[in-house]
Design a protein around this motif. Structure first.
Motif, PDB file in Angstrom:
ATOM      1  N   UNK A   1       0.804  -1.223   0.000  1.00 55.75           N
ATOM      2  CA  UNK A   1       0.000   0.000   0.000  1.00 55.75           C
ATOM      3  C   UNK A   1       0.838   1.274   0.000  1.00 55.75           C
ATOM      4  N   UNK A   2       2.025   1.223   0.615  1.00 53.73           N
ATOM      5  CA  UNK A   2       2.898   2.411   0.614  1.00 53.73           C
ATOM      6  C   UNK A   2       3.375   2.725  -0.793  1.00 53.73           C
ATOM      7  N   UNK A   3       3.805   1.694  -1.524  1.00 52.29           N
ATOM      8  CA  UNK A   3       4.260   1.892  -2.905  1.00 52.29           C
ATOM      9  C   UNK A   3       3.110   2.317  -3.807  1.00 52.29           C
ATOM     10  N   UNK A   4       1.907   1.791  -3.527  1.00 51.45           N
ATOM     11  CA  UNK A   4       0.735   2.186  -4.311  1.00 51.45           C
ATOM     12  C   UNK A   4       0.415   3.665  -4.088  1.00 51.45           C
TER      13      UNK A   4
ATOM     14  N   UNK B   1      -3.992  -8.893 -11.962  1.00 54.49           N
ATOM     15  CA  UNK B   1      -4.520  -8.250 -13.171  1.00 54.49           C
ATOM     16  C   UNK B   1      -5.130  -6.877 -12.901  1.00 54.49           C
ATOM     17  N   UNK B   2      -5.986  -6.763 -11.888  1.00 53.66           N
ATOM     18  CA  UNK B   2      -6.672  -5.496 -11.631  1.00 53.66           C
ATOM     19  C   UNK B   2      -5.694  -4.377 -11.253  1.00 53.66           C
ATOM     20  N   UNK B   3      -4.771  -4.588 -10.286  1.00 49.88           N
ATOM     21  CA  UNK B   3      -3.813  -3.515  -9.968  1.00 49.88           C
ATOM     22  C   UNK B   3      -2.966  -3.099 -11.173  1.00 49.88           C
ATOM     23  N   UNK B   4      -2.599  -4.065 -12.014  1.00 48.30           N
ATOM     24  CA  UNK B   4      -1.806  -3.752 -13.199  1.00 48.30           C
ATOM     25  C   UNK B   4      -2.579  -2.842 -14.156  1.00 48.30           C
ATOM     26  N   UNK B   5      -3.873  -3.124 -14.345  1.00 52.89           N
ATOM     27  CA  UNK B   5      -4.684  -2.305 -15.247  1.00 52.89           C
ATOM     28  C   UNK B   5      -4.924  -0.910 -14.676  1.00 52.89           C
ATOM     29  N   UNK B   6      -5.244  -0.831 -13.390  1.00 49.62           N
ATOM     30  CA  UNK B   6      -5.516   0.468 -12.761  1.00 49.62           C
ATOM     31  C   UNK B   6      -4.255   1.332 -12.744  1.00 49.62           C
ATOM     32  N   UNK B   7      -3.102   0.690 -12.548  1.00 49.64           N
ATOM     33  CA  UNK B   7      -1.842   1.436 -12.550  1.00 49.64           C
ATOM     34  C   UNK B   7      -1.587   2.076 -13.917  1.00 49.64           C
ATOM     35  N   UNK B   8      -1.959   1.356 -14.984  1.00 45.60           N
ATOM     36  CA  UNK B   8      -1.745   1.874 -16.334  1.00 45.60           C
ATOM     37  C   UNK B   8      -2.835   2.854 -16.771  1.00 45.60           C
TER      38      UNK B   8
ATOM     39  N   UNK C   1      -7.997   4.375  -6.066  1.00 46.53           N
ATOM     40  CA  UNK C   1      -6.763   4.113  -6.825  1.00 46.53           C
ATOM     41  C   UNK C   1      -5.742   3.394  -5.965  1.00 46.53           C
ATOM     42  N   UNK C   2      -5.589   3.841  -4.716  1.00 46.15           N
ATOM     43  CA  UNK C   2      -4.613   3.192  -3.836  1.00 46.15           C
ATOM     44  C   UNK C   2      -5.030   1.759  -3.533  1.00 46.15           C
ATOM     45  N   UNK C   3      -6.301   1.539  -3.197  1.00 44.04           N
ATOM     46  CA  UNK C   3      -6.764   0.194  -2.866  1.00 44.04           C
ATOM     47  C   UNK C   3      -6.684  -0.744  -4.071  1.00 44.04           C
ATOM     48  N   UNK C   4      -7.082  -0.246  -5.238  1.00 41.01           N
ATOM     49  CA  UNK C   4      -7.125  -1.107  -6.424  1.00 41.01           C
ATOM     50  C   UNK C   4      -5.755  -1.306  -7.071  1.00 41.01           C
ATOM     51  N   UNK C   5      -4.746  -0.569  -6.640  1.00 41.11           N
ATOM     52  CA  UNK C   5      -3.381  -0.836  -7.103  1.00 41.11           C
ATOM     53  C   UNK C   5      -2.559  -1.574  -6.042  1.00 41.11           C
ATOM     54  N   UNK C   6      -3.207  -1.942  -4.933  1.00 43.53           N
ATOM     55  CA  UNK C   6      -2.553  -2.731  -3.875  1.00 43.53           C
ATOM     56  C   UNK C   6      -2.916  -4.198  -4.083  1.00 43.53           C
ATOM     57  N   UNK C   7      -1.968  -4.969  -4.593  1.00 41.68           N
ATOM     58  CA  UNK C   7      -2.225  -6.365  -4.970  1.00 41.68           C
ATOM     59  C   UNK C   7      -2.795  -7.185  -3.827  1.00 41.68           C
ATOM     60  N   UNK C   8      -2.183  -7.050  -2.642  1.00 45.10           N
ATOM     61  CA  UNK C   8      -2.607  -7.871  -1.507  1.00 45.10           C
ATOM     62  C   UNK C   8      -4.032  -7.535  -1.078  1.00 45.10           C
ATOM     63  N   UNK C   9      -4.463  -6.286  -1.235  1.00 46.71           N
ATOM     64  CA  UNK C   9      -5.841  -5.926  -0.877  1.00 46.71           C
ATOM     65  C   UNK C   9      -6.832  -6.564  -1.850  1.00 46.71           C
TER      66      UNK C   9
END
Length: 608
Positions: free
Chosen positions: A125-128, A479-486, A503-511
């Motif tokens: 989550x910090x990196x996101x 898949x979802x974090x990768x798409x939202x990041x792009x 954006x932060x939650x959906x780019x956090x893979x573990x969440x």
């Protein structure tokens, strides 16, 4: 006196037995193996002072790789890639706070010999958060020729980012404090099982493959050497003892066998690779052109940090300025907090088994989780850029040394505090070549990924239900974090704060993976046995002859006898229950089997 001595001998005898994994295994255990499984020192016993220092140093070095990795990973996203002096300050701070939190946990928390340190569950989550458009590093901050580390503009660039992390961690940690001291952790554990934990923990390691690959790719030869040494020591040589000098009153000076390779594989791999990089640098084998392949394996790139770093530096709260808070950061870190709590409850049970203590009662687990929340609050206030959690690696070390004394962990906590106050020592670690760090990440994140998947051993993986839940959770978590990041611009609700949170939650893979695992596991019909809930719990309620619960988990310095004797205290979730009121056990964790390879140490009846 004779009866007292007889009683002590009897007690020493039965606290030395570690419960087996099941009753059948215990019955079939050979006498020789049972003898090997005896503890040299249980939780409440105090080894000789010199042994405390040696074993405390060992625990500190065992946690070294995991703790130092966190600020090194964060430094790039904090725009500190070319500011090694500030990196050394971050390393000092995280060691200092880890030491303080360890002392708090052992003294007032769960009271087991369990070490505290930075947590990888906060990294995703910090990196996101730091990858959001407003927190991306400016182009000039990524160019070593344009960075002036003493300029006010540059200082504000990195400090504003770490202040944002600080505020988010501090607010999110209040949730953990509340859950711990209110006793709600038991309610959480009723709905969270292996099919939630497995994708959550696995995706922590998988989400960092890009960062690890980039660092290792600076020089694949050096990275491969680091990986090879770590694997050689931790897997092939782990059962080979090394004779070491020792001293005690009965045998005087003598040699004893210590499993050095099993205890310090990460440190050995990094040290040897680091030394080889130094030799290649001195003999000008590695190129001096920044654009040439292999340049980042040189050891003289950050040599000036040793001159700039002060000998003594005392970390303090708010050293980077007043923390700032955003909803996006808080909700992102909350995902890490929940994962960290669940993982820690498992560590408490594993630590109790290996240190000759009874399964931790509710009040001890509640205190442990609450104190970890206070530790995260302190980490946020001091500005480590991370939180704190219990270290599984050090729980495993208890099975190797057969010394479960909490005094050893107290010594380790003091060592980490001292380490955090000597600036030159932390500065040395910032000079580790990038490919060496990349090689270490390959091993560490691979193990984290596998540790998550290992939770599936409790479930019925012949069940199509379970296969679907785990597979779908893992795939969507990637898949979802990768798409939202792009495509961050795709999330537009009309409310800026809500957009940031999503954006932060959906780019956090573990969440994402953990969320789908939790929802599907609790809504798709399936028996508790099929879901793995029963097997998960049974692993931590094994019986065995151990110390009394009150002797291990009561509050220190007579606090328990002063405030915890009244009948109304039974309604306070974190206080030991008065005699006769009962105290159940809660929590789950992965079933940890540690193979004994250690040597028994001389007994002593001194009590903590």
């Amino acid at each position: 006196m004779g009866e007292m001595r007889k009683g002590k001998d009897k007690k020493s005898e039965h606290v030395c037995k570690i419960p087996a994994d099941d009753s059948e295994r215990k019955k079939q255990l050979p006498d020789r193996e049972a003898e090997q499984n005896k503890l040299a020192y249980s939780v409440t016993e105090v080894p000789p002072w010199y042994l405390c220092i040696i074993l405390g140093t060992q625990h500190y070095l065992t946690a070294f790789g995991g703790i130092i990795a966190i600020p090194l990973i964060l430094s790039k996203e904090l725009c500190l890639e070319h500011d090694t002096l500030t990196q050394s300050h971050l390393i000092s701070t995280i060691f200092f706070v880890s030491g303080l939190c360890t002392l708090l946990q052992v003294t007032f928390g769960v009271r087991l010999p369990i070490l505290q340190g930075g947590t990888f569950t906060f990294l995703a989550p910090s990196l996101a958060l730091l990858s959001m458009p407003q927190w991306k590093c400016p182009a000039w901050a990524q160019n070593a020729n344009l960075v002036n580390t003493s300029s006010p503009e540059y200082i504000e660039v990195w400090q504003s980012r770490i202040r944002e992390l600080q505020g988010s961690i501090m607010v999110a940690s209040c949730f953990q404090i509340f859950v711990g001291f209110s006793g709600l952790i038991g309610l959480f554990m009723k709905f969270i099982g292996p099919l939630t934990i497995a994708p959550t923990i696995s995706l922590i390691g998988l989400s960092l493959f890009d960062s690890s690959g980039n660092d290792a790719g600076k020089h694949w030869g050096i990275s491969a050497l680091t990986v090879s040494i770590i694997v050689l020591c931790s897997q092939y040589l782990r059962h080979i003892p090394v004779p070491m000098p020792a001293y005690n009153k009965t045998k005087k000076f003598h040699s004893t066998k210590i499993y050095v390779f099993q205890i310090l594989p990460v440190l050995a791999g990094m040290t040897v690779s680091w030394l080889i990089c130094y030799i290649l640098t001195e003999y000008r084998v590695l190129p001096s052109d920044p654009k040439a392949y292999g340049y980042w394996a040189r050891t003289d790139l950050k040599a000036d940090v040793l001159r700039q770093a002060p000998w003594f530096r005392f970390p303090y709260p708010g050293q980077w300025g007043m923390p700032t808070v955003s909803p996006a950061g808080v909700f992102g870190i909350l995902a890490g907090v929940i994962s960290s709590m669940i993982e820690s409850v498992g560590d408490y049970h594993a630590c109790a088994r290996l240190s000759g203590a009874p399964p931790p009662p509710k009040h001890a687990i509640n205190r442990g989780v609450g104190i970890e929340g206070i530790g995260c609050l302190m980490a946020g206030a001091w500005g480590t850029g991370n939180g704190t959690t219990s270290y599984s690696e050090n729980v495993g070390a208890l099975g190797i040394t057969k010394v479960g004394s909490r005094m050893v962990i107290v010594i380790s906590g003091f060592l980490m505090i001292l380490m955090g106050m000597f600036g030159k020592v932390a500065a040395i670690f910032t000079t580790i070549p990038t490919p060496v760090i990349g090689g270490m990440f390959f091993v560490m994140f691979g193990v984290i990924t596998a540790a998550g998947i290992s939770n599936l051993q409790y479930t019925d993986m012949n069940s199509s239900r379970n296969i679907f839940i785990f597979g779908f959770s893992m795939f969507t978590g990637l898949a979802i974090p990768n798409w939202v990041f792009k495509h961050p611009e795709a999330i537009v609700t009309g409310v800026t704060e809500l957009d940031q949170v999503l954006r932060v939650l959906l780019t956090t893979n573990m969440f994402v993976g953990g969320f789908f695992g939790f929802i599907l596991d609790n809504t798709i019909p399936g028996s508790r046995k099929e879901r793995g809930i029963l097997a998960w719990k049974e692993g931590h309620q094994q019986s065995g002859e151990t110390l009394g619960s009150e002797e291990v988990y009561s509050l220190p310095f007579g606090i328990g006898s002063l405030i915890c004797t009244a009948s109304w205290v039974q309604y306070i979730p974190f206080c030991p229950k008065p005699a006769g009121t009962g105290s159940g056990n809660i929590g789950n964790n992965e079933d940890t089997i540690i193979e004994n390879t250690g040597q028994a140490l001389p007994k002593r009846d001194t009590r903590l």
